[in-house]
Write an enzyme that holds these catalytic residues in place. Structure first.
Site, PDB file in Angstrom:
ATOM      1  N   SER A  61       0.822  -1.211   0.000  1.00  0.00           N
ATOM      2  CA  SER A  61       0.000   0.000   0.000  1.00  0.00           C
ATOM      3  C   SER A  61       0.855   1.260   0.000  1.00  0.00           C
ATOM      4  O   SER A  61       0.380   2.319  -0.364  1.00  0.00           O
ATOM      5  CB  SER A  61      -0.981  -0.013   1.167  1.00  0.00           C
ATOM      6  OG  SER A  61      -0.335  -0.454   2.325  1.00  0.00           O
ATOM      7  N   LYS A  80      12.995  -2.630  -1.079  1.00  0.00           N
ATOM      8  CA  LYS A  80      11.671  -2.040  -0.804  1.00  0.00           C
ATOM      9  C   LYS A  80      11.796  -0.543  -0.998  1.00  0.00           C
ATOM     10  O   LYS A  80      12.574   0.118  -0.311  1.00  0.00           O
ATOM     11  CB  LYS A  80      11.253  -2.398   0.629  1.00  0.00           C
ATOM     12  CG  LYS A  80       9.872  -1.938   1.001  1.00  0.00           C
ATOM     13  CD  LYS A  80       9.352  -2.713   2.206  1.00  0.00           C
ATOM     14  CE  LYS A  80       7.998  -2.218   2.665  1.00  0.00           C
ATOM     15  NZ  LYS A  80       7.324  -3.151   3.563  1.00  0.00           N
ATOM     16  N   GLU A 129      16.360  -9.279   2.585  1.00  0.00           N
ATOM     17  CA  GLU A 129      16.677 -10.613   2.081  1.00  0.00           C
ATOM     18  C   GLU A 129      15.643 -10.964   1.002  1.00  0.00           C
ATOM     19  O   GLU A 129      14.451 -10.752   1.188  1.00  0.00           O
ATOM     20  CB  GLU A 129      16.550 -11.570   3.271  1.00  0.00           C
ATOM     21  CG  GLU A 129      16.873 -12.984   2.995  1.00  0.00           C
ATOM     22  CD  GLU A 129      16.775 -13.799   4.288  1.00  0.00           C
ATOM     23  OE1 GLU A 129      16.428 -13.236   5.353  1.00  0.00           O
ATOM     24  OE2 GLU A 129      17.057 -14.986   4.213  1.00  0.00           O
ATOM     25  N   SER A 130      16.145 -11.479  -0.104  1.00  0.00           N
ATOM     26  CA  SER A 130      15.246 -11.740  -1.231  1.00  0.00           C
ATOM     27  C   SER A 130      14.622 -13.131  -1.115  1.00  0.00           C
ATOM     28  O   SER A 130      15.322 -14.120  -0.930  1.00  0.00           O
ATOM     29  CB  SER A 130      16.068 -11.629  -2.513  1.00  0.00           C
ATOM     30  OG  SER A 130      15.299 -12.013  -3.591  1.00  0.00           O
ATOM     31  N   CYS A 131      13.323 -13.183  -1.230  1.00  0.00           N
ATOM     32  CA  CYS A 131      12.621 -14.472  -1.201  1.00  0.00           C
ATOM     33  C   CYS A 131      12.206 -14.820  -2.612  1.00  0.00           C
ATOM     34  O   CYS A 131      11.225 -14.285  -3.132  1.00  0.00           O
ATOM     35  CB  CYS A 131      11.381 -14.374  -0.313  1.00  0.00           C
ATOM     36  SG  CYS A 131      11.784 -14.523   1.392  1.00  0.00           S
ATOM     37  N   ASP A 174      -0.342  -8.802  11.028  1.00  0.00           N
ATOM     38  CA  ASP A 174      -0.755  -8.890   9.622  1.00  0.00           C
ATOM     39  C   ASP A 174      -0.300 -10.220   9.015  1.00  0.00           C
ATOM     40  O   ASP A 174       0.236 -10.271   7.908  1.00  0.00           O
ATOM     41  CB  ASP A 174      -0.219  -7.685   8.840  1.00  0.00           C
ATOM     42  CG  ASP A 174      -1.057  -7.395   7.588  1.00  0.00           C
ATOM     43  OD1 ASP A 174      -2.137  -8.021   7.431  1.00  0.00           O
ATOM     44  OD2 ASP A 174      -0.637  -6.553   6.779  1.00  0.00           O
ATOM     45  N   LYS A 176      -0.770 -13.326   7.054  1.00  0.00           N
ATOM     46  CA  LYS A 176      -1.667 -13.747   5.961  1.00  0.00           C
ATOM     47  C   LYS A 176      -0.788 -14.314   4.852  1.00  0.00           C
ATOM     48  O   LYS A 176       0.427 -14.036   4.810  1.00  0.00           O
ATOM     49  CB  LYS A 176      -2.495 -12.562   5.447  1.00  0.00           C
ATOM     50  CG  LYS A 176      -1.660 -11.400   4.932  1.00  0.00           C
ATOM     51  CD  LYS A 176      -2.520 -10.296   4.350  1.00  0.00           C
ATOM     52  CE  LYS A 176      -1.667  -9.130   3.890  1.00  0.00           C
ATOM     53  NZ  LYS A 176      -2.416  -8.057   3.277  1.00  0.00           N
ATOM     54  N   GLU A 178      -0.187 -13.562   1.912  1.00  0.00           N
ATOM     55  CA  GLU A 178       0.582 -12.601   1.101  1.00  0.00           C
ATOM     56  C   GLU A 178       1.847 -12.151   1.819  1.00  0.00           C
ATOM     57  O   GLU A 178       2.785 -11.678   1.182  1.00  0.00           O
ATOM     58  CB  GLU A 178      -0.245 -11.351   0.786  1.00  0.00           C
ATOM     59  CG  GLU A 178      -1.350 -11.558  -0.228  1.00  0.00           C
ATOM     60  CD  GLU A 178      -2.689 -11.856   0.432  1.00  0.00           C
ATOM     61  OE1 GLU A 178      -2.684 -12.551   1.487  1.00  0.00           O
ATOM     62  OE2 GLU A 178      -3.714 -11.418  -0.093  1.00  0.00           O
ATOM     63  N   ASN A 179       1.858 -12.218   3.128  1.00  0.00           N
ATOM     64  CA  ASN A 179       3.048 -11.769   3.881  1.00  0.00           C
ATOM     65  C   ASN A 179       3.930 -12.933   4.297  1.00  0.00           C
ATOM     66  O   ASN A 179       4.925 -12.734   5.002  1.00  0.00           O
ATOM     67  CB  ASN A 179       2.620 -10.966   5.115  1.00  0.00           C
ATOM     68  CG  ASN A 179       2.144  -9.576   4.734  1.00  0.00           C
ATOM     69  OD1 ASN A 179       2.533  -9.057   3.681  1.00  0.00           O
ATOM     70  ND2 ASN A 179       1.312  -8.970   5.560  1.00  0.00           N
ATOM     71  N   ASP A 192       6.796  -7.857   6.188  1.00  0.00           N
ATOM     72  CA  ASP A 192       5.839  -6.781   6.460  1.00  0.00           C
ATOM     73  C   ASP A 192       5.623  -6.544   7.959  1.00  0.00           C
ATOM     74  O   ASP A 192       4.616  -6.989   8.533  1.00  0.00           O
ATOM     75  CB  ASP A 192       4.503  -7.074   5.750  1.00  0.00           C
ATOM     76  CG  ASP A 192       3.617  -5.839   5.738  1.00  0.00           C
ATOM     77  OD1 ASP A 192       4.073  -4.788   6.220  1.00  0.00           O
ATOM     78  OD2 ASP A 192       2.477  -5.927   5.265  1.00  0.00           O
ATOM     79  N   THR A 221      -5.569  -6.996   7.764  1.00  0.00           N
ATOM     80  CA  THR A 221      -6.329  -7.230   6.544  1.00  0.00           C
ATOM     81  C   THR A 221      -7.677  -7.821   6.930  1.00  0.00           C
ATOM     82  O   THR A 221      -7.737  -8.737   7.753  1.00  0.00           O
ATOM     83  CB  THR A 221      -5.530  -8.191   5.641  1.00  0.00           C
ATOM     84  OG1 THR A 221      -4.224  -7.637   5.465  1.00  0.00           O
ATOM     85  CG2 THR A 221      -6.195  -8.381   4.295  1.00  0.00           C
TER      86      THR A 221
END
Ligand SMILES: Nc1ncnc2c1ncn2[C@@H]1O[C@H](COP(=O)(O)OP(=O)(O)OP(=O)(O)O)[C@@H](O)[C@H]1O
Length: 479
Positions: A61, A80, A129-131, A174, A176, A178-179, A192, A221
């Site tokens: 967001s 980010k 850190e890249s996932c 948060d 979920k 997506e995180n 997040d 969310t």
């Protein structure tokens, strides 16, 4: 974008963020209220030009997250990128501070690592850190639903992470799909931390006043928020355990337990605990979900006086090797249906059209397939993205994947995500009788203009977000 006053803007922002290093101590930040915080992840003097930018991992967001390779070391990060103007305007400064400060102090294989930060006139950057495995959400969508063994593994890793966070007095707030991100070998890492709530006894250094236990307004969310939060109870560890119950339900069934056409209706279902557990869930899964979704947060396994013992001993987790969970073989990742080797180069050319001034100036596309030269310019200089989603455009005969972009100009642009060309704009109007959004449910919406009605499906259920963003811009333009 106005160039005059950039220095003022930078100074003003640094003052508000209070994260600028003091001359005496380059890595110290004024935490406010006395005493600085010595950062493990330093504030560097890098510029975005020091990185090769690759594909966009996702858009939140108030940020976009991009794969970025540091040119001199070859190290890859998830960068980010947060627009300072937007953060200030949307009052998100405390979220940014909280995420920066808390992530800096965490050390667990299941928590995204923050390596360093830097900033320029327009943006703040966090090198994370890249996932590479994407979101757990995408695994659920690609597989339809997960097997009980797969869900058990992921749920166990989430439990291991929550046990760590809760032992440090941190409520994530948060949790979920997506995180919950996945490494390339399929292990979970939580991201997040903008909504994190430290409890009074946390040993983590946090911002002043952030541990107040006052009743909270809803954060997180809609679909994963527990009933007590809707009734304005103060946050507790039980909030995350409810979200774990929702996530486990979603892994096993393919969709979240409390679904409806609007946030308000979702909230009604949550308050009424209108829960239907599919027949095919095993008795153990059913029992665990039922207990995690207890309306009394203190009764959820993991929240009681014996801490995580009762949760980890639940029969659903039989066979889990808790001590070695991070070295246990993870479920095989489902790849995107039409994933191809060009994904990086396509997305980097896409990024070069994203309009954020610093990114535009410095982006150097990864790959050499010439994708960028065949693409059209989507955005004008200084124009920035307000909302962007990969959607299914529903036509009478066929459905097509599109990237829909809403910009602050405003423009509504449809892009073919494969070919990186615009498929045309939806005619903008500030007048709701000439441009309006009709939401059928949280994943389906229609954008209506006098000439055309375009129907979209958003797997991430952001239909209401689209409606709100378009209506907000219409209001803004009028004022
Ligand atoms: N370290 C990472 N590695 C890979 N992808 C990431 C990483 N961090 C974030 N992402 C991707 O970028 C998306 C946006 O992340 P970000 O943290 O900015 O937004 P968010 O805070 O989750 O969104 P919102 O604020 O709307 O909840 C995530 O959903 C995820 O897909």
């Amino acid at each position: 974008m106005a160039v005059g006053g950039d220095d003022d803007m930078e100074r003003d922002f640094a003052a508000r963020l209070r994260l600028a290093p003091s001359p005496a101590s380059p890595n110290a930040a004024a935490g406010g209220g006395g005493g600085g915080i010595a950062f493990r992840a330093p504030q560097e003097q890098f510029t975005v030009g020091d990185f090769e930018l690759g594909k966009i991992y996702g858009v939140g967001s108030y940020s976009k997250v991009v794969r970025a390779k540091k040119k001199d070391t070859g190290n890859v990060y998830a960068l980010k990128i947060m627009d300072k103007k937007f953060i200030t305007k949307e009052n998100k400064i405390s979220y940014v501070k909280m995420e920066r400060i808390v992530l800096d102090q965490l050390d667990h294989p299941g928590v995204i690592r923050l390596f360093f930060t830097f900033q320029d006139t327009y943006s703040l950057y966090m090198a994370l850190e890249s996932c590479e495995g994407g979101e757990l959400f995408d695994q659920i969508v690609r597989k339809g639903r997960l097997s009980e063994d797969e869900a058990r593994f992921y749920a166990a890793e989430i439990v291991d992470i929550l046990e760590y966070l809760h032992s440090l007095g941190l409520i994530h707030r948060d949790v979920k799909p997506e995180n919950l991100l996945l490494t390339s070998d399929g292990h979970i890492k939580i991201a997040d931390f903008g909504s994190v709530k430290p409890t009074k006894d946390t040993p983590i250094k946090v911002l002043p006043n952030s541990t107040n236990e006052r009743a909270c307004t809803f954060v997180g969310t809609a679909a994963y928020v527990p009933p007590e939060v809707l009734n304005s109870a103060p946050p507790t560890f039980g909030n995350d355990l409810w979200a774990l119950g929702c996530t486990l339900y979603q892994m096993l069934s393919g969709s979240s337990p409390f679904k409806d056409a609007s946030e308000w209706l979702i909230f009604q279902r949550i308050i009424a605990r209108d829960l239907k557990i599919p027949e095919y869930f095993s008795d153990d899964a059913r029992d665990l979900i039922d207990k995690l979704l207890d309306v009394d947060p203190s009764k959820r396994p993991g929240a009681g006086p014996d801490g995580y013992v009762s949760l980890k001993k639940h029969p659903f987790f039989r066979g889990i090797d808790w001590k070695n969970i991070r070295s246990t073989r993870a479920p095989k990742l489902a790849m995107e249906a039409n994933a191809n080797e060009d994904e990086d180069s396509q997305d980097s050319s896409w990024l070069s059209h994203m309009g954020s001034a610093p990114v535009n100036q410095h982006v150097s596309p990864v790959g050499n397939d010439g994708a960028s030269s065949s693409s059209e310019d989507f955005l004008e200089p200084g124009e920035s993205v307000v909302l962007i989603s990969k959607l299914k455009k529903i036509n009478k005969l066929t459905n097509k994947k599109v990237q829909l972009i809403l910009t602050d100009k405003p423009q509504l642009i449809c892009v073919d995500p494969g070919k990186m060309v615009t498929k045309g704009n939806i005619m903008w109007s500030d007048d709701p009788s000439e441009l309006n959004v009709q939401v059928s449910n949280s994943s389906h919406f229609r954008i209506c203009t006098p000439k055309k009605v375009s129907s979209f499906e958003d797997a991430k259920q952001r239909a209401w977000q689209w409606k709100k963003a378009i209506e907000d811009l219409q209001r803004c333009q009028k004022n």
